[in-house]
Design an enzyme around this catalytic site. Structure first.
Site, PDB file in Angstrom:
ATOM      1  N   PRO A  24      11.365  -9.814  15.415  1.00  0.00           N
ATOM      2  CA  PRO A  24      12.615  -9.423  14.744  1.00  0.00           C
ATOM      3  C   PRO A  24      12.665  -9.804  13.266  1.00  0.00           C
ATOM      4  CG  PRO A  24      13.077 -10.377  16.894  1.00  0.00           C
ATOM      5  CD  PRO A  24      11.610 -10.591  16.635  1.00  0.00           C
ATOM      6  N   ARG A  42      10.011  -1.107  21.170  1.00  0.00           N
ATOM      7  CA  ARG A  42       9.913  -2.548  21.382  1.00  0.00           C
ATOM      8  C   ARG A  42       9.749  -3.256  20.041  1.00  0.00           C
ATOM      9  NH1 ARG A  42       4.751  -5.364  24.356  1.00  0.00           N
ATOM     10  NH2 ARG A  42       5.755  -7.279  25.115  1.00  0.00           N
ATOM     11  N   GLY A  93       0.803  -1.218   0.000  1.00  0.00           N
ATOM     12  CA  GLY A  93       0.000   0.000   0.000  1.00  0.00           C
ATOM     13  C   GLY A  93       0.835   1.268   0.000  1.00  0.00           C
ATOM     14  N   GLY A 121       0.206   1.538  12.804  1.00  0.00           N
ATOM     15  CA  GLY A 121      -0.711   0.417  12.801  1.00  0.00           C
ATOM     16  C   GLY A 121      -0.506  -0.560  13.937  1.00  0.00           C
ATOM     17  N   GLY A 125       7.327   1.707  15.923  1.00  0.00           N
ATOM     18  CA  GLY A 125       7.053   1.538  14.496  1.00  0.00           C
ATOM     19  C   GLY A 125       8.299   1.444  13.660  1.00  0.00           C
ATOM     20  N   GLY A 162       7.858   0.681  10.007  1.00  0.00           N
ATOM     21  CA  GLY A 162       7.449   0.640   8.609  1.00  0.00           C
ATOM     22  C   GLY A 162       8.083   1.699   7.743  1.00  0.00           C
ATOM     23  N   GLU A 163       8.395   2.868   8.314  1.00  0.00           N
ATOM     24  CA  GLU A 163       8.863   3.977   7.487  1.00  0.00           C
ATOM     25  C   GLU A 163      10.260   4.473   7.819  1.00  0.00           C
ATOM     26  OE1 GLU A 163       4.833   6.370   6.542  1.00  0.00           O
ATOM     27  OE2 GLU A 163       4.917   5.199   8.370  1.00  0.00           O
TER      28      GLU A 163
END
Length: 712
Positions: free
Chosen positions: A597, A593, A244, A513, A666, A668-669
């Site tokens: 992994p 956290r 996405g 998320g 997070g 993801g980015e």
């Protein structure tokens, strides 16, 4: 009846590598995506896009098309049902009018949806759509994006347009070293593996959508408002999503499918083609960014100014907040950052992996490398000397800021101490070698979410939450979080996601998320354990607990929460061809956290690889004559391929937040942030020449040439 919770025989699941719980289904084809799910009497819609960049639709010659085999309907502005677009959605912004299809005769950009042809088969719909004749009253268009636009305006977006403190003129006057440079990044596109696809149908007065999106509650809520429906009258299901990156929100294909299903009273599927996605799925705006730094001889900042300009459409204001990272990374006596936009006759941009941070970090971290060169100090030392004690603009304390720990560990593992700081001195045959580094940050946010956890008599559990796994491994992470919260094995936990009927939940975006959903799952699991302690057994229907984290989030607003990272890159530059090869990359991150992994490292290295694409390959070019792209497909839009990806390593340092019950920040980015700057800084170290425009193409390398040590 038996008790549901059984003692674990092993250590906690969170923090232990775990393969994806749905992995076998995906690799064997058992997992079905939005465009693959069968429906009885399914019809297929094919979007028709404008061929002019600005003007009005004079007429749509739908008669001949309606007579073609299998064609059921042609929807356009003259006959489509009306929809509402004047509202504020779940994310606090109005919908992009591009999604409110076929409502008027205006054409604000090339690739604007002007019609939908619906037929019995996808092939019939495509043939008819390509045969549809649309007449336009064409007007002059403007797609000229550049720094000197007089009509550019300061614009709020996800943050205020301007943030400032101190006296910039005084700080500049007192600075012994000044850097004033402009950096540019091009238009970039998402291109997830799975195209945008949606099927709409009415079932006894209820609208159901099978879709590929990043938040079922988000899409359901906005569609309910667009079609003036009660929120409970819309259900959106999105179980498996093939990527996405910010693009899979409310788009033209879902609305078009609903319109057609409403007219025909049968299921209708609309799938975007890859070329259509270049117009309809959003993109990262190009940017021109001016960074001005003033410093003492030892590199301590007196002035930090960052002005970022991006483009938006004439129908929807989206701001790419490139000046945002400077508000977090470094302090100065005088600090001014501003985000500006210019409205052009182009499609609307949107969120794209690390919006603001990805292009903004390229400019800021490149500028810091240039300042280090001017001051004659190591780039890592420069960052150490400008490490803030609190938010440089907000003044809020950091809830953990382990950036320097990332640099120390990264420098040790990368071998930074052996680096000769002089540019252009390392050579292997025709290759010049160089190394570079850059910092990274990304905000750690959270959105309110609800979850239910059910204990079954057989000792298993079912978690239901409207989460979206867009390839990040969220379904697996939530399984591990739930298992630990329930003190049971992951194999006893089934996580069901991707259904708006499960209740409101945050989106898969902004690296929020897993953090948002985990909080809700943990709260529901805790409540369930308390309830089970008071009961002798589990009834056949099970015992269910529900959570809602809306009220709990406010307590975290008193601190700045960010993931941080240090990026390192080594490149080789061919002096004969201008080719740049990344030989190795290392990223060390402080991301709270780490739940899993295995998938966390996958996300971090994936972002770093995208940084290679950003630095060396990706560039969507528009033709001034037509207003459209030159080659809007994956044959012409270059991305990093296997041969371009070297040894890429990602790891993390301990990063705890005692005030946060979840502890997740997070991943993801953060992996893409700073990666392009590290590569660009390495190219300078190899050649002695700065490249302030991305991508660093071979022709640009050849045009700039190389310089020896001491002449950069």
């Amino acid at each position: 009846m038996t008790t549901a919770i059984r003692p674990k025989t092993s250590v906690g699941s969170v923090g232990v590598a775990h393969t994806r719980v749905e992995g076998r289904d995906k690799v064997t084809g058992a997992a079905r995506y939005a465009g693959e799910i069968p429906f009885t009497e399914l019809a297929h819609g094919w979007l028709v896009l404008s061929t002019v960049a600005r003007g009005r639709i004079r007429s749509v010659e739908d008669g001949p098309v309606l007579a073609m085999p299998g064609v059921l309907a042609v929807l356009h502005h003259g006959n489509a049902p009306r929809v509402e677009s004047d509202f504020i959605g779940m994310l606090g912004v109005p919908p992009d009018p591009t999604a409110a299809v076929f409502q008027h005769d205006r054409v604000p950009c090339l690739g604007w949806p002007v019609a939908l042809v619906v037929a019995e088969t996808s092939e019939q719909a495509r043939e008819a759509a390509e045969a549809l004749v649309v007449h336009y009253e064409q007007e002059p268009h403007d797609i000229d994006f550049h720094a000197g636009r007089p009509d550019a305006v300061e614009a709020d977006g996800t943050m205020p347009a301007v943030a400032q403190k101190g006296d910039a003129a005084a700080a500049l006057a007192s600075s012994a070293v000044v850097l004033d440079a402009e950096y540019t990044t091009p238009e970039e596109h998402h291109n997830p593996m799975e195209p945008h696809a949606a099927t709409a149908r009415w079932d006894e007065g209820r609208l159901e959508i099978v879709d590929s999106n990043q938040g079922t509650a988000w899409v359901a809520g906005e569609l309910a408002m667009m079609f003036s429906l009660d929120p409970g009258a819309v259900r959106v299901v999105s179980e498996h999503i093939g990527g996405g990156f910010g693009s899979k929100g409310v788009r033209a294909h879902q609305v078009a499918a609903v319109l057609a299903a409403t007219v025909l009273q049968r299921p209708v599927r609309v799938v975007m083609t890859r070329r259509q996605m270049f117009s309809l799925a959003g993109y990262r705006s190009p940017t021109t960014q001016r960074v001005r730094l003033g410093a003492d001889p030892d590199g301590r900042l007196r002035l930090l100014e960052h002005d970022s300009l991006s483009q938006t459409s004439t129908v929807y204001r989206f701001v790419e907040p490139g000046a945002g990272p400077a508000r977090v990374m470094y302090d100065a006596d005088a600090h001014r950052t501003v985000n500006r936009v210019v409205e052009l006759d182009v499609p609307s941009p949107t969120w794209m992996r690390a919006p603001g941070e990805a292009p903004g970090s390229f400019a800021l971290e490149s500028a810091f490398d240039e300042l280090a060169e001017k001051c004659g100090i190591d780039p890592i030392v420069l960052r150490e000397r400008n490490e803030p004690e609190a938010g440089p603009v907000s003044g809020l304390p950091f809830a953990g800021r382990n950036l320097l720990a990332c640099f120390r560990e990264g420098a040790r593992r990368f071998g930074w101490a052996e680096r000769d700081p002089r540019p252009g001195v390392r050579r292997e045959g025709r290759w010049l070698l160089g190394t570079g580094t850059a910092a990274a940050s990304f905000h750690a946010g959270a959105l309110p979410s609800t979850a239910t956890v059910t204990a079954h008599p057989d000792g298993t559990f079912t978690v239901r939450i409207g989460a979206a796994d867009i390839g990040t491994g969220a379904r697996t992470a939530l399984t591990l979080v739930a298992a630990d919260a329930l003190e049971t094995e992951p194999e006893r936990v089934r996580v069901r996601i991707g259904d708006s009927d499960f209740g409101p939940a945050g989106i898969a975006g902004g690296s929020m998320g897993t953090r948002s959903w985990s909080w809700a799952v943990m709260a529901a699991a805790r409540d369930l354990r308390e309830r089970l302690a008071l009961t002798a057994g589990i009834p056949p229907e099970g015992v269910t607990a529900r959570s809602d984290t809306t009220d709990a989030l406010a307590a975290l607003a008193q601190r700045e929460r960010h993931s941080f990272g240090a990026q390192f890159a080594e490149v080789a530059v061919d002096t004969a061809t201008g080719e740049v090869r990344v030989r190795r990359m290392l990223g060390i991150f402080a991301a709270g956290r780490i739940v899993n992994p295995l998938t966390a490292r996958n996300q971090l290295t994936g972002g770093m690889i995208w940084g290679i694409s950003m630095a060396l390959h990706e560039e969507a070019v528009r033709d001034p004559a037509t207003g459209g792209h030159v080659g809007p497909d994956l044959a012409n839009y270059h991305v990093a391929a296997h041969a371009d990806v070297p040894r890429v390593e990602a790891d993390w340092v301990e990063d705890t937040d005692p005030d946060d019950p979840v502890g997740i920040k997070g991943v993801g980015e953060i992996g893409i942030v700073g990666a392009a700057a590290a590569i660009a800084n390495a190219v300078w170290h190899a050649t002695g020449v700065r490249h302030r425009a991305l991508p660093i193409r071979p022709d640009r390398v050849l045009a700039a040439g190389t310089r020896g040590a001491g002449n950069a």
